[in-house]
Motif scaffolding. Structure first.
Motif, mmCIF file in Angstrom:
data_model
loop_
_atom_site.group_PDB
_atom_site.id
_atom_site.type_symbol
_atom_site.label_atom_id
_atom_site.label_comp_id
_atom_site.label_asym_id
_atom_site.label_seq_id
_atom_site.Cartn_x
_atom_site.Cartn_y
_atom_site.Cartn_z
ATOM 1 N N LEU A 212 0.826 -1.211 0.000
ATOM 2 C CA LEU A 212 0.000 0.000 0.000
ATOM 3 C C LEU A 212 0.862 1.264 0.000
ATOM 4 O O LEU A 212 0.535 2.249 -0.661
ATOM 5 C CB LEU A 212 -0.931 -0.003 1.217
ATOM 6 C CG LEU A 212 -2.026 1.072 1.187
ATOM 7 C CD1 LEU A 212 -2.991 0.823 0.039
ATOM 8 C CD2 LEU A 212 -2.797 1.106 2.498
ATOM 9 N N TYR A 271 -8.422 6.152 -2.363
ATOM 10 C CA TYR A 271 -9.227 4.938 -2.192
ATOM 11 C C TYR A 271 -9.793 4.447 -3.519
ATOM 12 O O TYR A 271 -9.886 3.241 -3.758
ATOM 13 C CB TYR A 271 -10.331 5.169 -1.156
ATOM 14 C CG TYR A 271 -9.910 4.682 0.207
ATOM 15 C CD1 TYR A 271 -10.045 3.346 0.554
ATOM 16 C CD2 TYR A 271 -9.320 5.544 1.121
ATOM 17 C CE1 TYR A 271 -9.621 2.874 1.790
ATOM 18 C CE2 TYR A 271 -8.892 5.093 2.361
ATOM 19 C CZ TYR A 271 -9.044 3.754 2.682
ATOM 20 O OH TYR A 271 -8.606 3.296 3.900
ATOM 21 N N GLN A 273 -8.316 4.822 -6.363
ATOM 22 C CA GLN A 273 -7.183 4.187 -7.042
ATOM 23 C C GLN A 273 -6.958 2.775 -6.518
ATOM 24 O O GLN A 273 -6.699 1.845 -7.292
ATOM 25 C CB GLN A 273 -5.906 5.006 -6.847
ATOM 26 C CG GLN A 273 -4.687 4.324 -7.501
ATOM 27 C CD GLN A 273 -3.406 5.100 -7.315
ATOM 28 O OE1 GLN A 273 -3.364 6.279 -7.621
ATOM 29 N NE2 GLN A 273 -2.363 4.430 -6.817
ATOM 30 N N GLN A 274 -7.068 2.608 -5.203
ATOM 31 C CA GLN A 274 -6.892 1.269 -4.630
ATOM 32 C C GLN A 274 -7.908 0.289 -5.202
ATOM 33 O O GLN A 274 -7.583 -0.858 -5.522
ATOM 34 C CB GLN A 274 -7.056 1.331 -3.108
ATOM 35 C CG GLN A 274 -5.973 2.094 -2.375
ATOM 36 C CD GLN A 274 -6.281 2.198 -0.896
ATOM 37 O OE1 GLN A 274 -6.415 1.192 -0.213
ATOM 38 N NE2 GLN A 274 -6.415 3.419 -0.396
ATOM 39 N N ILE A 275 -9.146 0.755 -5.336
ATOM 40 C CA ILE A 275 -10.238 -0.142 -5.721
ATOM 41 C C ILE A 275 -10.223 -0.448 -7.205
ATOM 42 O O ILE A 275 -10.307 -1.611 -7.621
ATOM 43 C CB ILE A 275 -11.594 0.475 -5.303
ATOM 44 C CG1 ILE A 275 -11.685 0.562 -3.776
ATOM 45 C CG2 ILE A 275 -12.756 -0.349 -5.859
ATOM 46 C CD1 ILE A 275 -12.794 1.460 -3.277
ATOM 47 N N ASP A 278 -5.478 -0.367 -8.627
ATOM 48 C CA ASP A 278 -4.515 -1.293 -8.032
ATOM 49 C C ASP A 278 -5.117 -2.670 -7.774
ATOM 50 O O ASP A 278 -4.403 -3.670 -7.772
ATOM 51 C CB ASP A 278 -3.970 -0.720 -6.721
ATOM 52 C CG ASP A 278 -3.295 0.631 -6.912
ATOM 53 O OD1 ASP A 278 -2.756 0.856 -8.008
ATOM 54 O OD2 ASP A 278 -3.330 1.455 -5.977
ATOM 55 N N ALA A 281 -6.864 -2.965 -1.736
ATOM 56 C CA ALA A 281 -7.394 -1.847 -0.954
ATOM 57 C C ALA A 281 -7.380 -2.137 0.540
ATOM 58 O O ALA A 281 -7.559 -3.277 0.968
ATOM 59 C CB ALA A 281 -8.822 -1.529 -1.397
ATOM 60 N N HIS A 282 -7.168 -1.085 1.312
ATOM 61 C CA HIS A 282 -7.322 -1.139 2.766
ATOM 62 C C HIS A 282 -8.810 -1.334 3.041
ATOM 63 O O HIS A 282 -9.625 -0.449 2.790
ATOM 64 C CB HIS A 282 -6.816 0.179 3.373
ATOM 65 C CG HIS A 282 -6.908 0.232 4.861
ATOM 66 N ND1 HIS A 282 -7.249 1.378 5.538
ATOM 67 C CD2 HIS A 282 -6.699 -0.711 5.800
ATOM 68 C CE1 HIS A 282 -7.244 1.137 6.843
ATOM 69 N NE2 HIS A 282 -6.907 -0.127 7.020
ATOM 70 N N VAL A 306 -7.347 -6.580 4.160
ATOM 71 C CA VAL A 306 -7.273 -5.936 2.853
ATOM 72 C C VAL A 306 -8.232 -6.637 1.894
ATOM 73 O O VAL A 306 -8.661 -7.767 2.129
ATOM 74 C CB VAL A 306 -5.841 -5.976 2.275
ATOM 75 C CG1 VAL A 306 -4.887 -5.164 3.130
ATOM 76 C CG2 VAL A 306 -5.345 -7.411 2.124
ATOM 77 N N GLN A 314 -12.734 -4.990 -11.350
ATOM 78 C CA GLN A 314 -12.385 -3.570 -11.337
ATOM 79 C C GLN A 314 -13.157 -2.815 -12.415
ATOM 80 O O GLN A 314 -13.669 -1.716 -12.171
ATOM 81 C CB GLN A 314 -10.881 -3.395 -11.552
ATOM 82 C CG GLN A 314 -10.024 -3.841 -10.381
ATOM 83 C CD GLN A 314 -8.543 -3.763 -10.707
ATOM 84 O OE1 GLN A 314 -8.067 -2.782 -11.252
ATOM 85 N NE2 GLN A 314 -7.810 -4.816 -10.395
ATOM 86 N N ILE A 400 -16.194 -0.302 2.891
ATOM 87 C CA ILE A 400 -15.122 0.678 2.687
ATOM 88 C C ILE A 400 -15.711 2.071 2.506
ATOM 89 O O ILE A 400 -15.292 3.041 3.155
ATOM 90 C CB ILE A 400 -14.270 0.292 1.462
ATOM 91 C CG1 ILE A 400 -13.460 -0.978 1.745
ATOM 92 C CG2 ILE A 400 -13.323 1.438 1.079
ATOM 93 C CD1 ILE A 400 -12.695 -1.505 0.536
#
Length: 556
Positions: A212, A271, A273-275, A278, A281-282, A306, A314, A400
C-alpha cells in the motif's frame, strides 16, 4: 485439535448464544426480510428483545473470534437492521493488556535476542490493546521511534479452536436449515476464516503495508507506516511510529480553523485508485484504524484486513461507481445484474425497478448524509429480497465507502462525494489506459498477432480450396441432424400405416353390404379378411408405439 471437555464448553457457549438470538424478535424480523416478506413501516422504530449494545456485549463475552465475526457481520445488511449494523461496525475489541513479562518473552522468542538489545527504549504500558494483539511504543538504537505490535499468547490456538467449532456448526446448519442457506452463513464463515487467518500472520500485514505504501507514494497527505523487517516476525510487527489522534476526536475548533477539502479530495482519490486501479485496498478504514496527525495528514495504521479485486471486477466497479455518482438507476441495476448470480426464484425486473427508485431518491446527497456507502449496503439488501446473489466484493466495497463517508463527513460535511467520484474515476481511468500502453504490455498481444498472421495464408488457402471443390462443411453441435430426420421418418411411416389401416376398416365396412358366397362366421369373407388384417395391423402398431418406442424406453 482439542480435547473433549474444551470442545463441549465451546459448543455450549455457542449454542447458548444462538438460542438466545434464534428465538428473539430480532431474528424473526431479519428472517422475514430475508425471505422477502418485506419490512413494515413501523419496523424502522421497532424495539427488539436485544438492543444493539447488548448484542455487542454478548459478542465481546464470547471472545475474540466472535468479536471479529461481529465486525464482519457489519457488512451484511441482509442479516441485521441498520442500528445493529452501525453498532457492529463500531465494535472495538478493547481488552485488558497482557502483562509485560509475557510480552517480553514473546518478543525475545520471536526475534531471537534480548529486548534490550533490539530496542533502546520500550514502553511497558501498551498504547492500544485488542483481542489479537497489543501495541507498544518503542525506540530503536538508531533513535527512530517505532510501534511494536505483539500477538497475544495462545490467541492463535484459541482462534483455530473457535473456527473448528464454527465450521462444524455452520456445515450442520446449512445442511438441515433452509434459513441458514438463505443467509449463506457458510459463505460468511468462509470469509471470517480467511480474514482471521490472514490477521494472525504479521508477515502478511507487513507485506500489505509495503504494497500500500508503494501504491500510494504520490499522495503526500497520506501516511502508511513502513514495517521494520529485522524486528518483525509472524507474531511481532515493528513499524514506523505515527503520532496522532483518532479522526473522530477532531475538535470543532480545529475543523473551523482549517480547510480540509484538499485532504478529502486526496483521500477519496487514493481509495478509488486502490479499488479500481490497483485491485488492492485497505478494507477496514474505520475511525479506529485512521489517525489524524498534528500536521493535518491522515495515517492508515492497520492493514490486517485488505481487499483484492480482479481486473474484470475492477472494470465492473468503475461502471458501477460512475452509474451511482450520475444517479443513473437503470444503468446501476444493469451492472449489478451483470455481476450477479441468478436462480429460478430471482426477480431481476423487481430488483431493477427498486434499484432505480433508490438511486433517484439519493440524488443531490452530500457527505453529511452518509449516502454513498449506505446506498451499496441498501442495494445488497434489495438483492437478497429479490433472491439475487451479488458478489461478496460488493459488501466489502460498501463497508469501505461507508467508513470513508464517515471520515469525509467529519473533515468536510459539505463535500460533494459524487462529483469527486466522477472526477477521480475519469482521471484514474485515463492514467490506467496510458499505463497499459507501455511497450511491455504489448508483448503478449504481439506474439499472438504474429502466430495469427503466420497461420492466416495457410488457413485462407484451405478455405478457398474447400469452397472451390464444394467440400465446405459447417457442423452445428446444437442439433443432432440424423436423430431429427430419423424421428420425422418414423412419424411419417406410422401416419402412413395408420391411414392404410383406416382405409382397410372403411373398405371392410363397405364390403359388408355386398352379398358373397364366401363367408367367415356368417359374414362376407373378403370384408372379414380386410377387417382382421386391419385389426392385426392396429395391434402391432400399438405394441411398437407402447413397448418398442425408443423415446419411451430411453427417456433423456
Amino acid at each position: 485439535m482439542s480435547n473433549t471437555p474444551d470442545k463441549i464448553k465451546r459448543y455450549y457457549k455457542f449454542i447458548h448464544f444462538m438460542l438466545k438470538y434464534w428465538n428473539s424478535d430480532l431474528f424473526r424480523q431479519t428472517t422475514s426480510a430475508a425471505i422477502d416478506e418485506g419490512l413494515a413501516e413501523e419496523d424502522d422504530e421497532h424495539h427488539f428483545d436485544q438492543t444493539p449494545e447488548e448484542l455487542v456485549e454478548d459478542l465481546k463475552a464470547m471472545g475474540p473470534t466472535y468479536i471479529k465475526l461481529g465486525q464482519l457481520l457489519s457488512t451484511r445488511p441482509d442479516l441485521l437492521p441498520d442500528e445493529y449494523l452501525k453498532a457492529l461496525a463500531n465494535l472495538q475489541d478493547n481488552v485488558s493488556p497482557v502483562p509485560f513479562e509475557e510480552v517480553k518473552n514473546i518478543i525475545e522468542e520471536e526475534l531471537g535476542t534480548k529486548i534490550s538489545k533490539a530496542f533502546n527504549l520500550f514502553d511497558e504500558k501498551p498504547i492500544a490493546s485488542a483481542s489479537i494483539g497489543q501495541v507498544h511504543h518503542a525506540e530503536l538504537h538508531s533513535g527512530k521511534p517505532v510501534a511494536v505490535k505483539v500477538q497475544r499468547p495462545g490467541i492463535r490456538k484459541q482462534f483455530m479452536q473457535d473456527l473448528e467449532t464454527l465450521d462444524e456448526m455452520t456445515q450442520l446448519a446449512v445442511k438441515h436449515l433452509e434459513k441458514a442457506k438463505t443467509y449463506a452463513i457458510d459463505e460468511v464463515f468462509a470469509e471470517l476464516r480467511r480474514i482471521l487467518i490472514n490477521e494472525l500472520d504479521y508477515f502478511k500485514e507487513a507485506q500489505n503495508l509495503k504494497t500500500l505504501k508503494q501504491n500510494l507514494q504520490r499522495y503526500e497527505h497520506l501516511i502508511i507506516p513502513a514495517p521494520v523487517d529485522d524486528y518483525s516476525s509472524s507474531r511481532v510487527l515493528t513499524m514506523e511510529f505515527v503520532s496522532g489522534k483518532k479522526i473522530t476526536s477532531l475538535s470543532p475548533l480545529r475543523q473551523m480553523e482549517n480547510d480540509f477539502s484538499e485532504l478529502v479530495e486526496e483521500l477519496v482519490e487514493a481509495y478509488l485508485q486502490q479499488i479500481i486501479n490497483d485491485g488492492f485496498a485497505h478494507a477496514d478504514p474505520h475511525p479506529g484504524n485512521i489517525k489524524f496527525t498534528d500536521d493535518n495528514r491522515i495515517a492508515l495504521i492497520d492493514l490486517g484486513m485488505v481487499a483484492r479485486f480482479t481486473p474484470q471486477l475492477q472494470e465492473n466497479l468503475i461502471e458501477l461507481l460512475l452509474a451511482i455518482s450520475q444517479s443513473n438507476g437503470e444503468k446501476t441495476a444493469h451492472i449489478l445484474l451483470k455481476m450477479s448470480e441468478m436462480s429460478e426464484e430471482s426477480q431481476p425486473k423487481a430488483f431493477a425497478k427498486t434499484v432505480s427508485d433508490v438511486i433517484m431518491e439519493s440524488e443531490n446527497s452530500r457527505a453529511k448524509d452518509l449516502q454513498t456507502g449506505r446506498i451499496l449496503i441498501q442495494l445488497n439488501r434489495l438483492a437478497l429480497n429479490t433472491h439475487i446473489k451479488l458478489p461478496v466484493e460488493i459488501n466489502i466495497l460498501g463497508k469501505i465507502l461507508l467508513n470513508l463517508d464517515q471520515i469525509v463527513a467529519i473533515l468536510n460535511p459539505e463535500f460533494d462525494l459524487r462529483a469527486a467520484i466522477q472526477r477521480n474515476v475519469h482521471e484514474i481511468m485515463r492514467k490506467k489506459m496510458l499505463s497499459e500502453l507501455k511497450p511491455e504490455n504489448f508483448f503478449s498481444t504481439l506474439i499472438e498477432s504474429k502466430h495469427f498472421l503466420e497461420k492466416m495464408p495457410e488457413r485462407m488457402n484451405r478455405i478457398s480450396e474447400n469452397l472451390a471443390n464444394n467440400e465446405m462443411k459447417i457442423k452445428i453441435d446444437a442439433i443432432d441432424e440424423k436423430r431429427v430426420t430419423d424421428g420425422f421418418q418414423k412419424v411419417a411411416n406410422r401416419i402412413t400405416l395408420g391411414l392404410i389401416i383406416a382405409a382397410m376398416i372403411i373398405g371392410a365396412s363397405m364390403l359388408m353390404q355386398i352379398p358373397s358366397d364366401f363367408t367367415i362366421f356368417g359374414y362376407p369373407g373378403l370384408a372379414m379378411l380386410f377387417f382382421i388384417l386391419a385389426a392385426v395391423g392396429a395391434i402391432v402398431l400399438s405394441y411398437v408405439i407402447v413397448f418398442r418406442d425408443e423415446n419411451l424406453n430411453n427417456k433423456n
